[in-house]
Design a protein around this motif. Structure first.
Motif, PDB file in Angstrom:
ATOM      1  N   UNK A   1       0.657  -0.935   0.159  1.00  0.00           N
ATOM      2  CA  UNK A   1      -0.064   0.109   0.191  1.00  0.00           C
ATOM      3  C   UNK A   1       1.058   1.071   0.189  1.00  0.00           C
ATOM      4  N   UNK A   2       0.465   1.983  -0.866  1.00  0.00           N
ATOM      5  CA  UNK A   2       1.390   3.741  -1.105  1.00  0.00           C
ATOM      6  C   UNK A   2       0.124   4.706  -1.259  1.00  0.00           C
ATOM      7  N   UNK A   3       0.305   4.833  -0.359  1.00  0.00           N
ATOM      8  CA  UNK A   3      -0.160   6.922  -0.773  1.00  0.00           C
ATOM      9  C   UNK A   3       0.001   8.009  -1.819  1.00  0.00           C
ATOM     10  N   UNK A   4      -0.439   8.078  -3.033  1.00  0.00           N
ATOM     11  CA  UNK A   4       0.238   8.949  -3.397  1.00  0.00           C
ATOM     12  C   UNK A   4      -0.361  10.851  -3.714  1.00  0.00           C
ATOM     13  N   UNK A   5       0.859  11.578  -3.268  1.00  0.00           N
ATOM     14  CA  UNK A   5       0.062  12.588  -3.197  1.00  0.00           C
ATOM     15  C   UNK A   5      -0.377  13.123  -4.589  1.00  0.00           C
ATOM     16  N   UNK A   6      -1.410  13.479  -4.066  1.00  0.00           N
ATOM     17  CA  UNK A   6      -2.039  15.110  -5.545  1.00  0.00           C
ATOM     18  C   UNK A   6      -2.522  15.755  -5.038  1.00  0.00           C
ATOM     19  N   UNK A   7      -2.547  17.399  -5.980  1.00  0.00           N
ATOM     20  CA  UNK A   7      -1.943  18.379  -5.529  1.00  0.00           C
ATOM     21  C   UNK A   7      -3.361  18.950  -6.633  1.00  0.00           C
ATOM     22  N   UNK A   8      -4.176  19.722  -6.031  1.00  0.00           N
ATOM     23  CA  UNK A   8      -5.183  20.284  -6.978  1.00  0.00           C
ATOM     24  C   UNK A   8      -4.998  21.815  -6.436  1.00  0.00           C
ATOM     25  N   UNK A   9      -4.665  22.999  -7.639  1.00  0.00           N
ATOM     26  CA  UNK A   9      -4.445  24.106  -7.701  1.00  0.00           C
ATOM     27  C   UNK A   9      -5.143  24.729  -8.887  1.00  0.00           C
ATOM     28  N   UNK A  10      -6.547  25.571  -8.464  1.00  0.00           N
ATOM     29  CA  UNK A  10      -6.723  25.778  -9.424  1.00  0.00           C
ATOM     30  C   UNK A  10      -6.768  27.586 -10.404  1.00  0.00           C
ATOM     31  N   UNK A  11      -5.759  28.142  -9.867  1.00  0.00           N
ATOM     32  CA  UNK A  11      -5.162  29.590 -10.156  1.00  0.00           C
ATOM     33  C   UNK A  11      -5.051  29.370 -11.869  1.00  0.00           C
ATOM     34  N   UNK A  12      -5.413  29.822 -12.643  1.00  0.00           N
ATOM     35  CA  UNK A  12      -5.185  30.520 -13.432  1.00  0.00           C
ATOM     36  C   UNK A  12      -3.838  31.451 -13.914  1.00  0.00           C
ATOM     37  N   UNK A  13      -4.564  31.672 -15.347  1.00  0.00           N
ATOM     38  CA  UNK A  13      -3.047  32.556 -15.239  1.00  0.00           C
ATOM     39  C   UNK A  13      -3.993  34.523 -15.492  1.00  0.00           C
ATOM     40  N   UNK A  14      -2.842  35.225 -15.472  1.00  0.00           N
ATOM     41  CA  UNK A  14      -2.982  36.241 -14.699  1.00  0.00           C
ATOM     42  C   UNK A  14      -2.618  37.327 -16.646  1.00  0.00           C
ATOM     43  N   UNK A  15      -3.594  37.973 -16.476  1.00  0.00           N
ATOM     44  CA  UNK A  15      -4.046  38.863 -17.981  1.00  0.00           C
ATOM     45  C   UNK A  15      -3.815  40.431 -17.292  1.00  0.00           C
ATOM     46  N   UNK A  16      -2.745  40.961 -17.691  1.00  0.00           N
ATOM     47  CA  UNK A  16      -2.332  42.742 -17.466  1.00  0.00           C
ATOM     48  C   UNK A  16      -2.542  43.457 -18.731  1.00  0.00           C
ATOM     49  N   UNK A  17      -2.934  44.621 -19.113  1.00  0.00           N
ATOM     50  CA  UNK A  17      -2.420  45.832 -19.767  1.00  0.00           C
ATOM     51  C   UNK A  17      -0.869  46.525 -19.308  1.00  0.00           C
ATOM     52  N   UNK A  18      -0.201  45.817 -20.114  1.00  0.00           N
ATOM     53  CA  UNK A  18       1.336  46.564 -19.957  1.00  0.00           C
ATOM     54  C   UNK A  18       0.672  47.832 -20.405  1.00  0.00           C
ATOM     55  N   UNK A  19       0.732  47.886 -21.847  1.00  0.00           N
ATOM     56  CA  UNK A  19       0.666  49.748 -22.176  1.00  0.00           C
ATOM     57  C   UNK A  19      -0.468  49.260 -23.475  1.00  0.00           C
ATOM     58  N   UNK A  20      -0.867  50.547 -23.117  1.00  0.00           N
ATOM     59  CA  UNK A  20      -2.339  51.086 -23.872  1.00  0.00           C
ATOM     60  C   UNK A  20      -1.993  52.552 -23.986  1.00  0.00           C
ATOM     61  N   UNK A  21      -3.291  53.191 -25.457  1.00  0.00           N
ATOM     62  CA  UNK A  21      -2.833  54.518 -25.323  1.00  0.00           C
ATOM     63  C   UNK A  21      -3.720  55.651 -24.444  1.00  0.00           C
ATOM     64  N   UNK A  22      -3.418  56.590 -23.672  1.00  0.00           N
ATOM     65  CA  UNK A  22      -3.881  57.601 -23.212  1.00  0.00           C
ATOM     66  C   UNK A  22      -5.350  58.200 -23.494  1.00  0.00           C
ATOM     67  N   UNK A  23      -5.196  57.625 -24.339  1.00  0.00           N
ATOM     68  CA  UNK A  23      -6.806  58.097 -25.119  1.00  0.00           C
ATOM     69  C   UNK A  23      -7.291  57.793 -26.146  1.00  0.00           C
ATOM     70  N   UNK A  24      -8.370  56.771 -26.822  1.00  0.00           N
ATOM     71  CA  UNK A  24      -9.083  56.258 -27.784  1.00  0.00           C
ATOM     72  C   UNK A  24      -9.960  57.259 -28.590  1.00  0.00           C
ATOM     73  N   UNK A  25      -9.656  56.895 -29.930  1.00  0.00           N
ATOM     74  CA  UNK A  25     -10.794  58.002 -31.301  1.00  0.00           C
ATOM     75  C   UNK A  25     -10.819  57.038 -31.792  1.00  0.00           C
ATOM     76  N   UNK A  26     -12.032  57.472 -32.349  1.00  0.00           N
ATOM     77  CA  UNK A  26     -12.817  57.051 -33.263  1.00  0.00           C
ATOM     78  C   UNK A  26     -12.249  57.345 -35.032  1.00  0.00           C
ATOM     79  N   UNK A  27     -12.387  55.706 -35.122  1.00  0.00           N
ATOM     80  CA  UNK A  27     -11.821  55.110 -36.186  1.00  0.00           C
ATOM     81  C   UNK A  27      -9.282  55.581 -36.471  1.00  0.00           C
TER      82      UNK A  27
END
Length: 415
Positions: A161-187
């Motif tokens: 008999x041998x206990x097998x360790x199984x890890x459960x971690x639901x942490x997902x990937x992380x999204x972040x905006x690194x750079x974008x315009x200071x203002x948006x304009x049409x077109x």
């Protein structure tokens, strides 16, 4: 004579009994099944049945301590809630003889469920041989470490008999905006750079970043990142062109083992005036007007923080341009750079004219700015021919005539 015969018979009986008592089995000789030999133990004769080679001992068959778990592999290494993974257990026979195994199983504990696969007829594992047992498991519990039990059953009723360790971690990937315009304009097309980070304890694969939103055009719409190791990050740049204020939804898809997952981030796209784009300013305006023809010269300066491309200065509506300067092409202006310009146009009856400045940014987006220039009270007519007699000169002449007349009158009176 009769006495001698009796003595001889007694001697023969004695010798025969002694020979029977000293009977032995030669080495290497195997008795047939069912053959018995008389033996004496403490003076009592016993009967024994022998079915084995008496010159060799039988090999041991006990597996206690001789089958060892030498390796455990879980793919993926860390499960997320609801993930299915593959568990592989390696067992090695450290004995010098074969060991028989009846069955091999993994028993879940409610948090980890196991598929129906069970090794019901394992058979013999040879000396020094390794055997791998593979099971499909599923994480059905919150984050944590769980211990389903791997076991091997032997014919004699014992088990490993041998206990097998199984890890459960639901942490997902992380999204972040690194750079974008200071203002948006049409077109206006603008780049947005997104960082994708993996804070998990194991690497993930098949990472794809995409973006979408109502009234927003993407170029490109997706970016393939690929494999992302534990505690690592990668960036991707997407170009967006909004038509109206909206919400931009960034989405990253990735695979944990064979399990597909998705993370999203919503970025608001609001219209406003940019604080960093080029800003055209006119200065040192000089106007020379001949009748209805106006010659306008001045300086144009880029007072913004980004370069301006293809700068062109033209007169506005209700004004007709005249050669040689119906419009003036300045070209590129870096921040804090300036250039002179000149316009010639017909502005009959106008007291002010609009001067239109157009330019492009680095991505080819076009911008326009209109500056109103006043003509009334600023006209320079010194170069225009004028046949009228100046009023000043008339006054001076009349004054001179009066002075001369007064002098002549006084001289006549004295004479």
């Amino acid at each position: 004579m009769r006495r001698l015969v009796v003595i001889g018979l007694l001697l023969c009986l004695f010798v025969g009994a002694a020979g029977a008592a000293d009977q032995t089995i030669p080495a290497g000789y195997t008795l047939p099944a069912g053959v018995t030999i008389p033996t004496t133990t403490s003076g009592v004769v016993q009967s024994a049945t022998q079915t084995q080679d008496l010159s060799a001992s039988a090999a041991p068959t006990s597996a206690t301590g001789q089958l060892q778990v030498t390796g455990i592999k879980l793919d993926p290494e860390v499960l997320m809630y609801g993930d299915t993974g593959t568990l592989t257990v390696d067992v090695v026979n450290t004995a010098t003889h074969s060991i028989s195994v009846q069955r091999g199983t993994v028993t879940g504990n409610g948090a980890i469920t196991v598929n129906d696969k069970t090794y019901t007829a394992v058979g013999d594992i040879g000396p020094g041989a390794k055997m791998s047992f593979t099971f499909t498991i599923k994480a059905g519990a919150p984050d944590g470490i769980y211990y389903p039990e791997f076991s091997l059953q032997y014919p004699e009723g014992t088990s490993l008999r041998y206990p097998v360790p199984v890890k459960v971690d639901s942490t997902g990937l992380v999204l972040s905006v690194q750079s974008q315009p200071d203002a948006y304009n049409a077109g206006q097309k603008d780049p947005i750079t997104v960082s994708v980070g993996n804070p998990r304890q194991n690497g993930v694969s098949g990472v794809v970043l995409s973006a979408a939103g109502p009234s927003i055009t993407m170029s490109p719409a997706t970016s393939f990142i690929g494999t992302l190791g534990s505690n690592s990050a990668s960036t991707a740049t997407l170009n967006i062109t909004p038509v109206a204020p909206s919400n931009l939804t960034l989405q990253v898809q990735f695979t944990n083992g064979l399990n597909r997952h998705t993370q999203t981030l919503v970025v608001p796209v609001d219209f406003s005036e940019s604080k960093t784009r080029a800003d055209m300013v006119l200065s040192n305006i000089v106007i020379k007007q001949t009748n209805s023809t106006v010659d306008l010269t001045g300086d144009i300066t880029n007072a913004g923080l980004t370069p301006a491309k293809a700068v062109v200065v033209t007169p506005g509506k209700n004004v007709t341009g005249i050669d040689p300067y119906q419009q003036y092409v300045v070209g590129s202006l870096q921040p804090d750079d300036f250039s002179s310009f000149e316009l010639t146009f017909n502005a009959a009856g106008a007291t002010s004219i609009p001067v239109i400045i157009t330019y492009l940014d680095a991505d080819g987006n076009q911008f326009s700015k209109t500056v109103s220039v006043t003509l009334a009270g600023t006209a320079d007519t010194s170069s225009a021919p004028d046949n009228s007699f100046p009023v000043l000169w008339v006054g001076l002449l009349l004054l001179a005539v009066l002075v001369v007349g007064f002098v002549i009158y006084r001289s006549w009176k004295r004479g």
